[in-house]
Design a protein around this motif. Structure first.
Motif, PDB file in Angstrom:
ATOM      1  N   ILE A  93       0.945  -1.079   0.049  1.00 21.10           N
ATOM      2  CA  ILE A  93      -0.121  -0.071  -0.029  1.00 21.10           C
ATOM      3  C   ILE A  93       0.951   1.156   0.082  1.00 21.10           C
ATOM      4  N   TYR A 111      -1.324  -1.312  -4.253  1.00 20.61           N
ATOM      5  CA  TYR A 111      -2.321  -0.510  -4.020  1.00 20.61           C
ATOM      6  C   TYR A 111      -1.773   0.834  -3.983  1.00 20.61           C
ATOM      7  N   VAL A 113      -2.579   4.432  -3.009  1.00 23.59           N
ATOM      8  CA  VAL A 113      -3.673   5.041  -2.209  1.00 23.59           C
ATOM      9  C   VAL A 113      -3.153   6.612  -1.860  1.00 23.59           C
ATOM     10  N   PHE A 115      -2.779   8.781   0.406  1.00 21.93           N
ATOM     11  CA  PHE A 115      -2.419   9.156   1.902  1.00 21.93           C
ATOM     12  C   PHE A 115      -2.225  10.532   2.077  1.00 21.93           C
ATOM     13  N   ALA A 132      -3.076   5.807   6.218  1.00 20.00           N
ATOM     14  CA  ALA A 132      -2.189   4.413   6.124  1.00 20.00           C
ATOM     15  C   ALA A 132      -2.910   3.309   7.158  1.00 20.00           C
ATOM     16  N   SER A 135      -6.169   1.969   5.964  1.00 21.54           N
ATOM     17  CA  SER A 135      -6.098   1.397   4.810  1.00 21.54           C
ATOM     18  C   SER A 135      -5.776  -0.017   5.173  1.00 21.54           C
ATOM     19  N   SER A 136      -4.781  -0.198   6.112  1.00 17.84           N
ATOM     20  CA  SER A 136      -4.426  -1.599   6.442  1.00 17.84           C
ATOM     21  C   SER A 136      -5.448  -2.108   7.048  1.00 17.84           C
ATOM     22  N   GLY A 173      -9.177   6.467   5.114  1.00 22.79           N
ATOM     23  CA  GLY A 173      -8.334   5.515   4.530  1.00 22.79           C
ATOM     24  C   GLY A 173      -8.959   4.093   4.366  1.00 22.79           C
ATOM     25  N   TYR A 174      -9.953   3.792   5.425  1.00 23.09           N
ATOM     26  CA  TYR A 174     -10.526   2.536   5.549  1.00 23.09           C
ATOM     27  C   TYR A 174     -11.503   2.660   4.243  1.00 23.09           C
ATOM     28  N   TYR A 176     -11.685   4.505   1.505  1.00 26.45           N
ATOM     29  CA  TYR A 176     -10.952   4.350   0.270  1.00 26.45           C
ATOM     30  C   TYR A 176     -10.292   3.098  -0.200  1.00 26.45           C
ATOM     31  N   MET A 177      -9.926   2.348   0.629  1.00 30.12           N
ATOM     32  CA  MET A 177      -9.495   0.946   0.528  1.00 30.12           C
ATOM     33  C   MET A 177     -10.395  -0.068   0.331  1.00 30.12           C
ATOM     34  N   LYS A 180     -11.371   0.501  -3.169  1.00 28.79           N
ATOM     35  CA  LYS A 180     -10.303  -0.204  -4.175  1.00 28.79           C
ATOM     36  C   LYS A 180     -10.260  -1.822  -4.252  1.00 28.79           C
TER      37      LYS A 180
END
Length: 576
Positions: A93, A111, A113, A115, A132, A135-136, A173-174, A176-177, A180
């Protein structure tokens, strides 16, 4: 679902890499996972590549893993430096801002992203680390509500608005991921943690807490990596119990001030790394000949000279045993886990006073700064023993008090300054029983023999940690300090392949636990010693004390990095 995860975040030093790993790991710790982290950082305040690798597991883990599941990259350099650790199903990421490119020789999925862009839209680019983290969590299928308490604790003093902005960044971030990933959400979903509360701390904090619990009320020290956190912890905690910390002008001042405070009866500690211990050596000789208790921490790092100040090494072993000029008795302890660091530090103060010698607590960078899960510490296990310190009224004596009286066990009665009838000389030259300087040969022999027999019958609770299931083993693996976890993992792999393997981790380095180690070495066909230095210092100490010169072999690593499990496994297999 998976029961173990390896996650790494990297970027330029000074852009929030440490806080990213900190927030991510604290939240997972509170969900009941076991964690072990190792931080790679440069010896500068800002700039240079840094990363934080964290292993998350549903069972106890004490080492970083061989490979990597997720790499969070704030720049292309992080990808270039770390991508080879990713396994075929690994995920990268990366911040869109750095225009990330996936290397041709990896099957890991990249991916991109934004950030920085998302964080800037929410108020400040500084929150990119929170994006970040969010996203994780999407990849791992973690409910981000677990971060609410953690973020509030970290940013609460800055106000509710700052807390909310950071939580919004995690959610952004969550979200968006999630979009994705599509149907790949929770690709690396972790099995649930058990929800139990455990400590999550670095070895330096455990050492500091052990000192505090043991009744330490003064610390004199000079800042140095990787020991400074001990001082920083005690600066915050000691005043609450009537103690204090003094940052001295140099290492020599620190150790001599500590000797003076111990002489006055105050339990005192000083801590440093290899270069600082070199400066302390003359004063440790003073503590030895004046029989003044002192506890010293050496957090080993890459040497010599300034060397690799932020990298792993275990090359101070011989220096801690033999570094002082002349001969004095001393005790060297080497804890291997956070729990041992706490209990061994507390015990060090007892040993220092009972035997009236310098006690050196030997740590290394990986143990001192690597953050790991630890079981709750039992403060009731800590006792305070002050040895032959006389605190009651002394009878009248004809002449001076025999502070250095020749006794059968080598330990003389000790008094505090100002006690009636306790007056005696204190000097760094050889002296008689009252401390009066004396160069007479018979006196010299009597005082030397007295001092040296102090630790011949030293009692230490667990001189060697052993995992020895076999009376006769194909292989005995030996280590000290932070290599315990990686040895345990390598040992498991070897046993799965049919080898009978025992493990010994030495906690009492000096005086060497001959009895315990002789039985283990004699019962093994082959012995291998794992250590982060170039000359096999522990292996040589074993040969000096045990013999078996042809049987004892070394696995050495001295490039500044900690051992990985596959290295122990493969190197041991080469012996067969």
């Amino acid at each position: 679902m998976i029961n173990q995860l390896s996650w790494k975040v990297g970027g330029q030093q000074g852009e929030g890499i440490e806080s990213t790993g900190e927030i991510f790991s604290i939240a997972l710790n509170r969900l009941g996972y076991y964690l072990y982290g190792y931080r790679h950082f440069s010896s500068r305040i800002k700039g240079g590549h840094t990363n934080n690798k964290i292993r998350v597991s549903t069972t106890q883990t004490r080492s970083v893993s061989d490979d990597l599941d997720i790499l969070v990259a704030f720049d292309q350099e992080t990808i270039d430096v770390n991508y080879k650790e990713l396994h075929d199903k690994g995920i990268i990421i990366a911040d869109t801002k750095c225009k990330p490119q996936s290397p041709e020789d990896t099957k890991a999925v990249l991916y991109s992203v934004p950030f920085t862009e998302i964080a800037t839209e929410l108020g400040t680019s500084l929150m990119k680390n929170m994006v970040a983290v969010g996203s994780s969590c999407a990849i791992l299928g973690i409910d981000i509500s677990v971060f609410e308490e953690v973020v509030d604790e970290i940013f609460g003093r800055k106000g509710e608005q700052v807390v909310q902005k950071n939580l919004n960044a995690i959610k952004a971030g969550y979200d968006y991921m999630i979009e994705k990933l599509g149907n790949q959400v929770g690709t690396l979903q972790l099995e649930k943690g058990d929800g139990k509360k455990r400590l999550f701390m670095i070895g330096n904090d455990a050492i500091a807490l052990g000192a505090l619990t043991a009744g330490c009320r003064f610390m004199a020290a000079y800042p140095i990596t990787p020991a400074s956190e001990i001082m920083e912890y005690l600066i915050k905690k000691l005043p609450a119990v009537g103690g204090t910390v003094i940052q001295t002008e140099d290492e020599i001042a620190a150790v001599t001030m500590a000797i003076g405070a111990n002489y006055a009866g105050v339990r005192t500690i000083t801590a440093s790394a290899g270069p600082g211990l070199s400066l302390k050596m003359e004063a440790l000789g003073l503590a030895g000949i004046t029989e003044t208790p002192i506890v010293v921490v050496d957090t080993q790092r890459g040497g010599p000279s300034t060397g690799l100040p932020t990298k792993q090494e275990q090359s101070d072993l011989m220096a801690m045993i033999y570094g002082t000029h002349g001969e004095i008795p001393k005790i060297v302890i080497a804890p291997s886990t956070v729990e041992e660091a706490f209990y061994d530090t507390a015990e060090a103060f007892n040993l220092a006073e009972e035997y009236q010698v310098p006690v050196i607590i030997l740590s290394d960078l990986q143990l001192s700064l690597g953050k790991q899960t630890a079981q709750q510490l039992d403060l009731n296990k800590v006792e305070i023993r002050r040895g032959k310190l006389i605190q009651s009224e002394l009878p009248e004596v004809d002449g001076y008090f025999k502070r250095y009286e020749v006794t059968e066990d080598g330990v003389s009665p000790r008094v505090l300054p100002g006690m009636k009838n306790g007056i005696h000389h204190v000097t760094g030259v050889e002296h008689d029983e009252t401390g009066k300087p004396s160069e007479a040969a018979p006196n010299r022999v009597a005082q030397m023999d007295k001092r040296m027999r102090k630790i011949k019958n030293l009692k230490f609770p667990t001189p060697v940690f052993t995992n020895a299931k076999h009376e006769e083993a194909d292989l005995l693996i030996v280590g000290f300090n932070s290599t315990r976890g990686v040895i345990e993992e390598g040992m498991t792999r070897l046993e799965q392949e049919g080898l009978k393997v025992n493990h010994a981790h030495i906690r009492l380095i000096h005086p060497f636990p001959v009895k315990e180690m002789q039985k283990l070495v004699s019962g093994a066909k082959k012995v291998v010693v794992v250590e982060n230095n170039a000359t096999g210092q522990l292996a040589n100490i074993m040969k000096m004390n045990l013999g078996h010169v042809d049987k004892i072999k070394s696995i050495l690593k001295y490039d500044g990095n900690p051992f990985l499990p596959h290295e122990i496994h493969s190197k041991c297999k080469e012996l067969f």
